[in-house]
Design a protein around this motif. Structure first.
Motif, short mmCIF file in Angstrom:
data_model
loop_
_atom_site.label_atom_id
_atom_site.label_comp_id
_atom_site.label_asym_id
_atom_site.label_seq_id
_atom_site.Cartn_x
_atom_site.Cartn_y
_atom_site.Cartn_z
N MET A 1 14.07 5.76 -0.62
CA MET A 1 12.60 4.89 -1.21
C MET A 1 11.44 5.31 -0.27
SD MET A 1 14.05 0.92 -1.65
CE MET A 1 12.37 0.51 -2.14
N SER A 2 10.25 4.91 -0.53
CA SER A 2 9.23 5.50 -0.11
C SER A 2 8.22 4.45 -0.19
CB SER A 2 8.75 6.81 -0.32
OG SER A 2 8.57 6.79 -1.83
N PHE A 3 7.15 4.88 0.65
CA PHE A 3 5.78 3.65 0.47
C PHE A 3 4.88 4.33 -0.55
CE2 PHE A 3 1.48 2.69 1.78
CZ PHE A 3 1.65 1.32 1.69
N ARG A 4 4.25 3.98 -1.45
CA ARG A 4 3.02 4.51 -2.19
C ARG A 4 1.88 3.83 -2.34
NH1 ARG A 4 7.99 4.79 -5.29
NH2 ARG A 4 8.45 6.70 -5.73
N THR A 5 0.85 4.43 -2.25
CA THR A 5 -0.59 3.93 -2.21
C THR A 5 -1.48 4.99 -3.08
OG1 THR A 5 -2.30 3.14 -0.83
CG2 THR A 5 -1.37 4.88 0.00
N ARG A 6 -2.83 4.36 -3.13
CA ARG A 6 -3.63 5.31 -3.87
C ARG A 6 -5.06 5.41 -3.23
NH1 ARG A 6 -4.95 4.35 -9.95
NH2 ARG A 6 -4.58 6.42 -9.91
N ARG A 7 -5.76 6.35 -3.59
CA ARG A 7 -7.10 6.31 -2.92
C ARG A 7 -8.01 7.24 -3.93
NH1 ARG A 7 -8.47 7.27 2.00
NH2 ARG A 7 -10.50 7.92 1.45
N ILE A 8 -9.19 7.07 -4.12
CA ILE A 8 -10.22 7.76 -4.69
C ILE A 8 -10.82 8.63 -3.90
CG2 ILE A 8 -12.27 6.18 -4.57
CD1 ILE A 8 -12.94 6.75 -7.56
N ALA A 24 -9.71 17.08 4.57
CA ALA A 24 -9.65 15.61 4.36
C ALA A 24 -8.09 15.03 4.21
CB ALA A 24 -10.28 15.62 2.81
N PHE A 25 -7.16 16.05 3.93
CA PHE A 25 -5.80 15.46 3.77
C PHE A 25 -5.17 14.80 5.20
CE2 PHE A 25 -6.60 18.32 0.06
CZ PHE A 25 -5.80 17.55 -0.73
N PHE A 26 -5.81 15.39 6.22
CA PHE A 26 -5.07 14.92 7.66
C PHE A 26 -5.66 13.46 7.78
CE2 PHE A 26 -4.94 19.34 7.51
CZ PHE A 26 -3.75 19.58 8.23
N PRO A 27 -6.68 13.12 7.56
CA PRO A 27 -6.97 11.49 7.98
C PRO A 27 -6.25 10.82 6.71
CG PRO A 27 -9.00 12.56 7.47
CD PRO A 27 -7.90 13.71 7.60
N TRP A 28 -6.24 11.22 5.45
CA TRP A 28 -5.65 10.42 4.31
C TRP A 28 -4.20 10.22 4.68
CZ3 TRP A 28 -7.80 13.66 -0.20
CH2 TRP A 28 -9.08 13.32 -0.20
N MET A 29 -3.33 11.42 5.27
CA MET A 29 -2.03 10.99 5.68
C MET A 29 -1.90 10.23 6.71
SD MET A 29 -0.18 14.78 5.88
CE MET A 29 -1.41 15.80 6.66
N GLU A 30 -2.77 9.94 7.76
CA GLU A 30 -2.67 9.10 8.85
C GLU A 30 -2.95 7.54 8.21
OE1 GLU A 30 -3.98 8.89 13.19
OE2 GLU A 30 -5.73 9.09 11.96
N SER A 31 -3.86 7.56 7.49
CA SER A 31 -4.56 6.28 6.79
C SER A 31 -3.03 5.82 5.96
CB SER A 31 -5.36 6.33 5.80
OG SER A 31 -6.70 6.60 6.81
N ALA A 32 -2.44 6.52 5.33
CA ALA A 32 -1.55 6.14 4.10
C ALA A 32 -0.23 5.86 5.22
CB ALA A 32 -0.87 7.27 3.33
N GLU A 33 -0.09 6.49 6.19
CA GLU A 33 0.99 6.14 7.25
C GLU A 33 0.84 4.64 8.09
OE1 GLU A 33 2.28 7.17 11.92
OE2 GLU A 33 1.07 8.45 10.74
N HIS A 34 -0.50 4.46 8.36
CA HIS A 34 -0.80 3.20 8.94
C HIS A 34 -0.72 2.01 7.84
CE1 HIS A 34 -3.31 5.08 12.25
NE2 HIS A 34 -2.16 5.37 12.22
N GLU A 35 -0.97 2.55 6.63
CA GLU A 35 -0.81 1.33 5.70
C GLU A 35 0.61 0.81 5.46
OE1 GLU A 35 -2.00 0.71 0.81
OE2 GLU A 35 -3.16 2.38 2.26
N MET A 36 1.45 1.85 5.52
CA MET A 36 3.08 1.73 5.44
C MET A 36 3.41 0.79 6.64
SD MET A 36 6.11 4.37 6.07
CE MET A 36 5.51 4.65 7.59
#
Length: 141
Positions: A1-8, A24-36
């Motif tokens: 299983m995994s965690f899923r999110t979306r962003r524009i 831009a992908f690096f802060p997005w990875m960190e944000s998704a990790e923190h959200e998870m």
């Protein structure tokens, strides 16, 4: 299983050609990790230097790119826990967008390795074993 999110994709995330800039992908990875982590009830950063909770500095981050994403594209982001060691965790993060017919187009795939640390009272970090309660939550993914 995994965690899923979306962003524009926002305008600030793009380059002069209107394509998402690689960085831009690096802060997005960190944000998704923190959200998870927050979704699992795991703190990202201790409240104070006296707090016994842990923090997660990065020791390795990478990203490979497959297809372009552009301003106002919606990106589906999936965070997977692929390895839990004694004190480290390896995440994989995949980015995709929908094509015109509703199919998923892979955009990028990243990896992050973090180490479980406690903040020392006078500053600095001390590597520690991942607490059992956090390990159980992460293993649920």
């Amino acid at each position: 299983m995994s965690f899923r999110t979306r962003r524009i994709v926002e305008f600030r995330d793009t380059d002069a050609a209107g394509i998402v800039h690689f960085s831009a992908f690096f802060p997005w990875m960190e944000s998704a990790e923190h959200e998870m982590l927050r979704s699992l009830g795991i703190k990202v950063l201790p409240d104070s230097h006296d707090d016994p909770s842990v923090t997660w500095p990065r020791v390795s981050v990478s990203c490979d790119y497959a297809n372009a994403a552009r301003f106002e594209d919606w990106l589906d982001i999936e965070v997977s826990v692929v390895h839990i060691g004694r004190s480290s965790i390896r995440y994989e993060v995949t980015f995709s967008r929908q094509d015109g017919s509703g199919g998923a187009v892979p955009v990028a795939k990243g990896a992050t390795v973090v180490v479980c640390c406690r903040l020392r009272p006078r500053g600095g970090l001390e590597k520690v074993a991942i607490p059992d309660d956090i390990r159980v939550k992460l293993e649920s993914l």
